[in-house]
Write a protein that holds these residues in place. Structure first.
Motif, mmCIF file in Angstrom:
data_model
loop_
_atom_site.group_PDB
_atom_site.id
_atom_site.type_symbol
_atom_site.label_atom_id
_atom_site.label_comp_id
_atom_site.label_asym_id
_atom_site.label_seq_id
_atom_site.Cartn_x
_atom_site.Cartn_y
_atom_site.Cartn_z
ATOM 1 N N ASP A 1 -8.191 -1.324 -2.727
ATOM 2 C CA ASP A 1 -8.743 -0.087 -2.186
ATOM 3 C C ASP A 1 -7.797 1.085 -2.403
ATOM 4 O O ASP A 1 -8.228 2.192 -2.764
ATOM 5 C CB ASP A 1 -9.080 -0.246 -0.703
ATOM 6 N N ALA B 1 0.827 -1.203 0.000
ATOM 7 C CA ALA B 1 0.000 0.000 0.000
ATOM 8 C C ALA B 1 0.861 1.253 0.000
ATOM 9 O O ALA B 1 0.597 2.214 -0.743
ATOM 10 C CB ALA B 1 -0.938 -0.011 1.207
ATOM 11 N N PRO C 1 -3.123 -3.789 -3.341
ATOM 12 C CA PRO C 1 -4.366 -3.575 -2.580
ATOM 13 C C PRO C 1 -5.372 -2.757 -3.392
ATOM 14 O O PRO C 1 -5.115 -1.601 -3.741
ATOM 15 C CB PRO C 1 -3.895 -2.815 -1.340
#
Length: 225
Positions: A67, A31, A65
């Motif tokens: 998101d 991330a 990731p």
């Protein structure tokens, strides 16, 4: 500057090609690596940065990731600054690939189109315009619901028209001519809008894509001129 030639200034594109890939070798979690890559995209404004993000997402250690990935795209589509690198990335990398186009379209617009209608904030409208305009390659069944809601907002009519036009003209463009014509007829556009009459002409005739019948567009332009 270049390590080999320290007195030579590198262009933004050269920096992107030379250094962005190294972001995903940094001792950071995925991330944070991606956030760093998006920061470089903001700094360099180069399409190649988005390529490195896609490469990292597809490699053996991916996917990234979701998101963070799609939040990064949405934020830049909403920003009050140029977004050419981001929209080009969506168009040629995510939307033209049928393995990713449905998810990508949903993440950057489809999941939020009801919110766009409800709030009508400038940042959401900006994102919607940018996505609609480059959504030609997305399969019609995926994008039609969002198009159908977007026509309710006059502020998005021009973007829906651009989406319909590229859905016809893009090599990978996809549309259903009957449904597209129904949407086109709901748009409040200036009568002299470039290509409006020609697009209506080919849709009435049932054509689905410029490259499946290239003479049809030329005939339409002649008939409407």
């Amino acid at each position: 500057m270049s390590d080999e030639k320290p007195d030579t200034l590198l262009t933004a594109n050269q920096v992107a090609h030379s250094w962005v890939g190294d972001v995903f070798a940094e001792d950071l979690n995925a991330a944070d690596q991606m956030r760093l890559a998006f920061g470089l995209l903001d700094l360099l404004d180069e399409y190649w940065v988005t390529c490195e993000i896609r490469f990292a997402n597809d490699d053996a250690e991916g996917p990234l990731p979701a998101d963070v990935l799609w939040d990064g795209y949405r934020r830049r589509l909403e920003a009050d600054r140029g977004a050419d690198a981001v929209t080009y990335s969506l168009w040629v990398d995510w939307f033209e690939d049928h393995a990713t186009s449905a998810t990508a379209f949903a993440e950057v617009l489809g999941n939020d189109i009801d919110r766009v209608l409800a709030e009508q904030s400038e940042v959401l409208l900006r994102r919607a315009r940018r996505v609609l305009e480059c959504s030609g390659p997305v399969r019609w069944t995926v994008k039609e619901p969002a198009y159908g809601l977007a026509v309710r907002l006059p502020a998005l009519h021009s973007a829906v028209f651009r989406g319909l036009l590229t859905s016809f003209h893009d090599v990978y463009g996809d549309l259903d001519p009957t449904a597209a014509l129904r949407l086109l007829d709901q748009l409040d556009l200036p009568a002299n809008t470039q290509h409006l009459a020609a697009l209506r002409h080919v849709l009435v005739a049932g054509h689905t894509n410029h490259y499946r019948g290239p003479a049809a567009w030329d005939d339409a332009v002649r008939s409407c001129s």
